[in-house]
Structures are given as structure tokens and as C-alpha cells.
Design an enzyme around this catalytic site. Structure first.
Site, PDB file in Angstrom:
ATOM      1  N   PRO A   1       0.792  -1.245   0.000  1.00 39.37           N
ATOM      2  CA  PRO A   1       0.000   0.000   0.000  1.00 39.37           C
ATOM      3  C   PRO A   1       0.818   1.286   0.000  1.00 39.37           C
ATOM      4  O   PRO A   1       0.804   2.063   0.965  1.00 39.37           O
ATOM      5  CB  PRO A   1      -0.834  -0.134   1.271  1.00 39.37           C
ATOM      6  CG  PRO A   1       0.039  -0.934   2.190  1.00 39.37           C
ATOM      7  CD  PRO A   1       0.778  -1.905   1.314  1.00 39.37           C
ATOM      8  N   CYS A   2       1.513   1.538  -1.108  1.00 36.69           N
ATOM      9  CA  CYS A   2       2.276   2.781  -1.206  1.00 36.69           C
ATOM     10  C   CYS A   2       1.358   4.002  -1.231  1.00 36.69           C
ATOM     11  O   CYS A   2       1.801   5.118  -0.955  1.00 36.69           O
ATOM     12  CB  CYS A   2       3.172   2.759  -2.436  1.00 36.69           C
ATOM     13  SG  CYS A   2       2.348   2.389  -3.983  1.00 36.69           S
ATOM     14  N   HIS A   3       0.071   3.777  -1.510  1.00 38.92           N
ATOM     15  CA  HIS A   3      -0.884   4.898  -1.505  1.00 38.92           C
ATOM     16  C   HIS A   3      -1.125   5.433  -0.102  1.00 38.92           C
ATOM     17  O   HIS A   3      -1.669   6.531   0.061  1.00 38.92           O
ATOM     18  CB  HIS A   3      -2.219   4.457  -2.122  1.00 38.92           C
ATOM     19  CG  HIS A   3      -2.846   3.299  -1.426  1.00 38.92           C
ATOM     20  ND1 HIS A   3      -2.510   1.993  -1.716  1.00 38.92           N
ATOM     21  CD2 HIS A   3      -3.783   3.229  -0.437  1.00 38.92           C
ATOM     22  CE1 HIS A   3      -3.219   1.176  -0.944  1.00 38.92           C
ATOM     23  NE2 HIS A   3      -3.991   1.908  -0.157  1.00 38.92           N
TER      24      HIS A   3
END
Length: 281
Positions: free
Chosen positions: A243-245
Site C-alpha cells: 500500500p504505497c498509496h
């Protein structure tokens, strides 16, 4: 004026490095070309480029080595061609910069079976690719994207089969009902040690929660490496599942996103509603 002066220094240094990488110049050599002490030059270059002169030289050397290997040259011939003393140094360079060995790069997926398909998500279509180990690629794509061509560019020698794999099917089901699969979704990750540490840190961020880049840097015990953390996040090969978001700027601004800032905003908002009381995928 000082910024312009520093730009001129860095531009001249970059030209020198790219023209003389075969000689593998050291910091003293490069600093001498711009008439600065090596300590002053190191600070100027690092502040402007975000990497040290040595790291930039390693990047240039690796890119030239990749071109040589792609043309079928041996690893030893390639090492000498780019100014390295032998296979050992070429191996170390590739592991550090590319996260794979020179031989693995040269094979470009040869002997690997990859299943792939395009599935729907609330945030757009997703290309998902899976080896016999697990998911190796998950990226948001546009309607005009050719999924086969996208994979061929990265794995030109792999056997590509248009069929959803076991773990890809779990992802598809997750996007449909948002229930965590009973069996884990396995990832097949390849990257540098630093990249892998960053990506593993991202996996610890709970659903619908956000961290700043400096938080991630501190988590991996590299508190001053915020820019490098940002670069590693930008190279994340597996969207959403890693989850780089959920990483934003310390100021509270959402920041950039490999697959578009609007999509990042949509994902964060959607998770805030859907997943605020659920565990992470």
C-alpha cells in the site's frame, strides 16, 4: 544565483561521469573537474541530485552493463567493458542497483511461466501477473494499454499465459467483496535490499491509516533516507497490495502516486469508508 551556480556544477559533473564511467572515477577525480574540494562537491551534488556522485556513477555503470548484456555479451566481457575489474564487482553492482544478478537480468524471464490477466477494481482496471511463487506484478492500466506488450517489455523471454493464477483469483475476489482471503496472497518480490525493506514496511501500515515518508524511513532504521524511501516507493511493482498509496508528505499533502494523484485520493477515501473497521489485505 546560487541555485544556478550549483546547477552548473552538477551538470558539468554529470557530463564528466557519463563520459568517463569506464574509468570509474573516484570522488577526488570528479571534484577536481568542477574545482571544488571533494567534501564541498559531495554536499552540492547530493543536495541537488538526491544521490551521491558514487551512486550516480553506479547507476550509469549499471545502465551501460544492462545494454551490453542485452546484446548477448558475457558477464566478464561486460564487466571489463564498463570499467569493472571482473564478474564479482558486476554481480555486486547488479544486486545493489537492480536487485538481481547479471545472469538473471540477461535471461529476462527465460524459463519462467507467468500467468496474467486484467481484472476490475473500484479504482480502474488492473493488470496482474503471477509466477509459480506468487504475484510479481500488479499495476493499474488504462483502456488502451496492451497487457501482453507491457509484460513482454519486462519479461521478453518468459512464457506468458493469459489466465488468472491462484493468487490473482484471490485478489479479484477481494476487490469484489473486500473480505480478507482465508489463505494468504503470496507475493514474488524482487528488488534491492533497501527496496525490499521499504516494501515490507509498507505492508505493516493498517488499512485506512496513513504514514509520512519520514515515518517509513524511521521504521527501517534509515531516518535520513526519506528521499531514497520515496524512490523505492515509486518503484513498487505491486499496487494496492503493497500500500504505497498510504504514504503521504509530512505536511499532510497526499503527494505523488505512480498511478496518478487522483487515483491515490480515490483509494484513500474509499478505504476510509470501506476498511476503517477491517484488517489489512
Amino acid at each position: 544565483m546560487e541555485n544556478n551556480h550549483h546547477f552548473d556544477i552538477v551538470k558539468k559533473a554529470i557530463h564528466y561521469i557519463t563520459s568517463n564511467y569506464r574509468n570509474q572515477p573516484n570522488l577526488d577525480d570528479i571534484a577536481a573537474t568542477v574545482h571544488l574540494s571533494k567534501f564541498h562537491f559531495q554536499r552540492v551534488f547530493q543536495d541537488w541530485a538526491g544521490v551521491s556522485p558514487k551512486q550516480f556513477l553506479q547507476f550509469i555503470t549499471t545502465e551501460q552493463a544492462k545494454e551490453s548484456l542485452s546484446k548477448g555479451r558475457s558477464t566478464l566481457e561486460t564487466a571489463y567493458k564498463v570499467g569493472l575489474s571482473g564478474n564479482g564487482r558486476l554481480y555486486d553492482l547488479f544486486i545493489k542497483i537492480e536487485g538481481c544478478t547479471p545472469g538473471e537480468f540477461q535471461k529476462r524471464g527465460k524459463g519462467i511461466i507467468i500467468q496474467y490477466d486484467v481484472i476490475a477494481s473500484p479504482f480502474g482496471n488492473v493488470l496482474i501477473a503471477e509466477t509459480t511463487i506468487g504475484i510479481c506484478k500488479l499495476v493499474f492500466i488504462e483502456e488502451t494499454t496492451n497487457p501482453l506488450a507491457t509484460l513482454k517489455s519486462e519479461y521478453p523471454e518468459a512464457d506468458l499465459i493469459c489466465q488468472l493464477g491462484i493468487h490473482g483469483a484471490k485478489v479479484k475476489q477481494y476487490f469484489a467483496n473486500w473480505d480478507i482471503p482465508l489463505e494468504a496472497i503470496v507475493l514474488d518480490l524482487k528488488g534491492t535490499s533497501f527496496q525490499l525493506n521499504v516494501w515490507k514496511a509498507l505492508l505493516t501500515i493498517p488499512s485506512s491509516q496513513l504514514l509520512a515518508y519520514n515515518d517509513v524511513a524511521s521504521y527501517i532504521n534509515k531516518p535520513t533516507a526519506q528521499r531514497a524511501v520515496g524512490t523505492a516507493i515509486g518503484k513498487n511493482p505491486i499496487a494496492y497490495l503493497i500500500p504505497c498509496h498510504r504514504v503521504i508528505k509530512q505536511t499532510g499533502h497526499l503527494g505523488n502516486y505512480r498511478w496518478g494523484s487522483d487515483r491515490k485520493t480515490a483509494i484513500i477515501g474509499y478505504e476510509g469508508i470501506k476498511l476503517s473497521d477491517k484488517p489489512s489485505a
